[in-house]
Structures are given as C-alpha cells and as structure tokens.
Write a protein that holds these residues in place. Sequence first.
Motif, PDB file in Angstrom:
ATOM      1  N   PRO A  82       0.842  -1.308   0.041  1.00  0.00           N
ATOM      2  CA  PRO A  82      -0.170   0.086   0.084  1.00  0.00           C
ATOM      3  C   PRO A  82       0.996   1.248   0.198  1.00  0.00           C
ATOM      4  O   PRO A  82       1.899   1.189   0.564  1.00  0.00           O
ATOM      5  N   PRO A  83       0.506   2.399  -0.620  1.00  0.00           N
ATOM      6  CA  PRO A  83       1.227   3.589  -0.645  1.00  0.00           C
ATOM      7  C   PRO A  83       1.320   4.153   0.960  1.00  0.00           C
ATOM      8  O   PRO A  83       0.402   4.064   1.547  1.00  0.00           O
ATOM      9  N   ALA A  84       2.540   4.544   1.217  1.00  0.00           N
ATOM     10  CA  ALA A  84       2.561   5.058   2.746  1.00  0.00           C
ATOM     11  C   ALA A  84       1.972   6.574   2.604  1.00  0.00           C
ATOM     12  O   ALA A  84       1.886   7.247   1.673  1.00  0.00           O
ATOM     13  N   HIS A  85       1.431   6.848   3.834  1.00  0.00           N
ATOM     14  CA  HIS A  85       0.589   8.128   4.015  1.00  0.00           C
ATOM     15  C   HIS A  85       0.875   8.769   5.199  1.00  0.00           C
ATOM     16  O   HIS A  85       0.554   9.865   5.587  1.00  0.00           O
ATOM     17  N   ASP A  86       1.929   8.053   6.195  1.00  0.00           N
ATOM     18  CA  ASP A  86       2.796   8.673   7.349  1.00  0.00           C
ATOM     19  C   ASP A  86       3.812   7.807   7.664  1.00  0.00           C
ATOM     20  O   ASP A  86       3.925   6.896   6.979  1.00  0.00           O
ATOM     21  N   LEU A  87       4.439   8.434   8.695  1.00  0.00           N
ATOM     22  CA  LEU A  87       5.542   7.539   9.096  1.00  0.00           C
ATOM     23  C   LEU A  87       5.519   6.068   9.356  1.00  0.00           C
ATOM     24  O   LEU A  87       6.337   5.323   9.171  1.00  0.00           O
TER      25      LEU A  87
END
Length: 208
Positions: A82-87
Amino acid sequence: MEQRQNTRTQKTRERLRAAAHQLFLQQGYQGTSIEGILAEAGISSKETFYRHYANKEALFVDVLRHLTMEMPSFSEKLETLPPAHDLASLRQVLATLAYEILTIISQPGYLPLLRMIITEMPRFPQLGTLFFSTVTQRGISIITAQLEAAKAQEIIADIDVDAVAYTLLGGLLTYVVMHRLLAGEEAQNSSSDHANAIIEVIMCSLRP
C-alpha cells in the motif's frame, strides 16, 4: 496452439536456466560453456539456445533475475504494497521490503552464486557489473521510489533518498555476507528481527 507454444518456450528456458545455474556453481562462469549448458539441460541444438538467449552473459543475467527481483513471491509483494501516508505506514512498507530482500539474498541458491561472483571477479570484472545492474540497482530503485513518494508528501525529512536507499540495502547485504557467506552460519529465523533493526536505524534519519 499459441498457449502450448508459450508453455514449451517457458519450459525450455527453465531447463537452460537451471542447467546454467548448476554449472556456474560447479565450474564457475568462465569454466561453463554453452555446450556444457546444453548437455546438462538435455538439449542437443545450439539453435535452441540462441532462440532464447543472445549469449552466455544473457543467460547469466536471467539466472540472477530469477533468483532475486523477479521471483514470483517478491513481485506479488511489490504489487500489494500500500502507498505510505505517514511515518508509521512508511515504516511498515520499508520493513516489508527489507524482510523480503533479506529472505531473497539468504536463500541457498543465491549465496553460492554470490560466492562464485566474488571469486571470479578478478578474472572477469564484468560479473560485478552484471550483478550490480541486475540485482543491486533494481533493489535501490524500488526503495528509492518509496522514499521519493514519501518525500513528495512531506512525510519524511528533505534528505538524500539515494544515500538512505544504499544504506538500507547495504546493511542487508553486509549482514548476509558477514554472517552467512563468510562466517558460514546456517539460515535462521532472524531475518525479520534483523530487518526491523535496520529499519529502526533508517527511520531515525527520516523523521522531519
């Protein structure tokens, strides 16, 4: 008819690849001939070889790809990341990549081939170049793509993503070379722990 032909082509390539891998380990790269590969694969015609590979170098690259970045399990993992959206999500993505890469380079079929490359590089420097372009560069580009996307979203600090990617991949390769190739340790169920330890160090440099 076309599907049957594709299946036959794939099986022939698999036989050539498996034969070449075996002979590269037994006889080294320079000591392995196309004739020997054909004999090991049970194929009599040189024309068959050249229908699939331009030369021995092309087959060597195919062996490397099959053992590493083009393994079906690894490709599937890449497709489902999945694409990263936070750290936190970036950490999970990088940890997954690190574990999968460490698993690939720790497999029994990979390490002897790496040992052969290291042994023969003084006589055949191109082996190192082929390994770098086929394996190392591919791994770097995968990690860099994730970091660039995170940087564009301002999830991570404004840092040199290439340096981070090399640090991550280098840490994984160094672990395998030192512990399993040089020290001769058997593969253990520590890949996940080691991958996580490296990711913890990497994440410290990424936080804004």
